[in-house]
Design a protein around this motif. Sequence first.
Motif, PDB file in Angstrom:
ATOM      1  N   SER A 220       0.846  -1.189   0.000  1.00 25.70           N
ATOM      2  CA  SER A 220       0.000   0.000   0.000  1.00 25.70           C
ATOM      3  C   SER A 220       0.882   1.241   0.000  1.00 25.70           C
ATOM      4  CB  SER A 220      -0.906  -0.001   1.241  1.00 25.70           C
ATOM      5  OG  SER A 220      -1.459   1.274   1.473  1.00 25.70           O
TER       6      SER A 220
ATOM      7  N   LYS B 197       0.498   3.463   3.060  1.00 28.88           N
ATOM      8  CA  LYS B 197       1.159   2.912   4.247  1.00 28.88           C
ATOM      9  C   LYS B 197       2.665   3.141   4.185  1.00 28.88           C
ATOM     10  CE  LYS B 197      -2.090  -0.695   5.689  1.00 28.88           C
ATOM     11  NZ  LYS B 197      -2.276  -2.151   5.931  1.00 28.88           N
TER      12      LYS B 197
ATOM     13  N   GLY C  32       5.328   1.710  -3.460  1.00 26.26           N
ATOM     14  CA  GLY C  32       4.145   0.870  -3.312  1.00 26.26           C
ATOM     15  C   GLY C  32       4.366  -0.537  -3.828  1.00 26.26           C
TER      16      GLY C  32
END
Length: 321
Positions: free
Chosen positions: A35, A38, A53
Motif C-alpha cells: 500500500s 502505508k 508501493g
Amino acid sequence: MTKWGVVATGRIADVVTSDMALVPDADVIAVSSRSTPKAEEFAKRHGIPRFYGDYHDMLADPGIEVVYVATPHSSHYIVARNALLAGKAVLCEKPITVSLKDAERLVELARKHNVFLMEAMWTRFNPLIKRIRALVADGAIGAIRSVHADFGAFAPHDPTHRLWDPAAGGGSLLDLGVYPVSFAHMLLGEPKSIATHGTLIDGVDAEAALLLRYKNGVFAQLSSSLLGHYPIAATVVGTEGRIELPSKFYRPTEFSVVRPGEDDEKHELELVGHGYQYQIAEVVKRVQAGEIESPDMPHEETLAVMRTLDEALDKLGVSYP
C-alpha cells in the motif's frame, strides 16, 4: 554509511527501523509496502526520504545496499530471492523461510552471487547472550547436560490471522519456537534425533513440545504455544552449575550463574532501544568488509535450525502450501 531499504511496514519493521537509528553507519533511505499510503506514512514517521508501493521498484533503486525483509514468513523466500538477484545484501526476518529447501536455495544464491545474507535471529547478537556463550565455552558451569527453553503466548483463535493460517506459515513453532530451537542449537549444535508432541488447529501447530537428543545423553527440552502464557525462560544445566534466564530469554537484560554453595553470579544489561541494533551493527560491519555471512549467525547454522524445524513440523503433521 550503509544505505538500507525496508520491505513491509508492520510492527516488526517499525521497531527494527527505530533501532536502526541507533547504529551510526546505518541509513534507511527507502521503504516499500503493498500500500503506497502505508509506505508513505511509515516513511514520514521514521524520516525516510523515499517510499514505494511495490518492493520490486525499491529493489531497482541503485542507492540501496542492504534490504531488510520484514514480510510474513510465507513471502520471505521470494522477497529475499529477488533482493539477492538484484545484488542487494539481505537481512531476512526469522524464520528465514518456511522450508529447508527454500532456505538452501537462498544460501546457494547468496554464495553464487557473492552477496551477504543473514537470518535476523537478533538474540545471537545480544551482549548477554554473547557472554553466556563465552562462559559456557570457558567451563563456567562445567559440561552442559541439558538446555530448557520455552516461548508461548496466548493468541485468540482467528482463522484469518497469519498465526492460524497455513498459507501464511502459521503456527507456534515458526513464529515463537524458532527462538528456543535456535538457542539450543547455539549451545549444543544439531541434534542426533528429535521427538515431538503437539496440538494442531486449522492445520497449524497451536502448541509444540520438542525433545532434541544429543550424544552422551545430553538433551534439549523446548516448547512453543499459541494457547497459553509461558514464562519465556531458559535454563542451561551443567555438571557444575546452571545459567538461568528468568524471562524474555530471546532479549535478556539479566541472567544468573548458579553454583552449589556459592552466591548467585548476576549479569545485567541496560538495554537501549528494543535490542535490534546489535544485529544491525553486525550486518553493517560484514557488508562493509565485503563478507557474505556472519560468524555469529552463519549460513550453515541457519540451515541446521531449519532442518530441525522442518523435521519437527513433519512429525507434528504440519504441511504448508
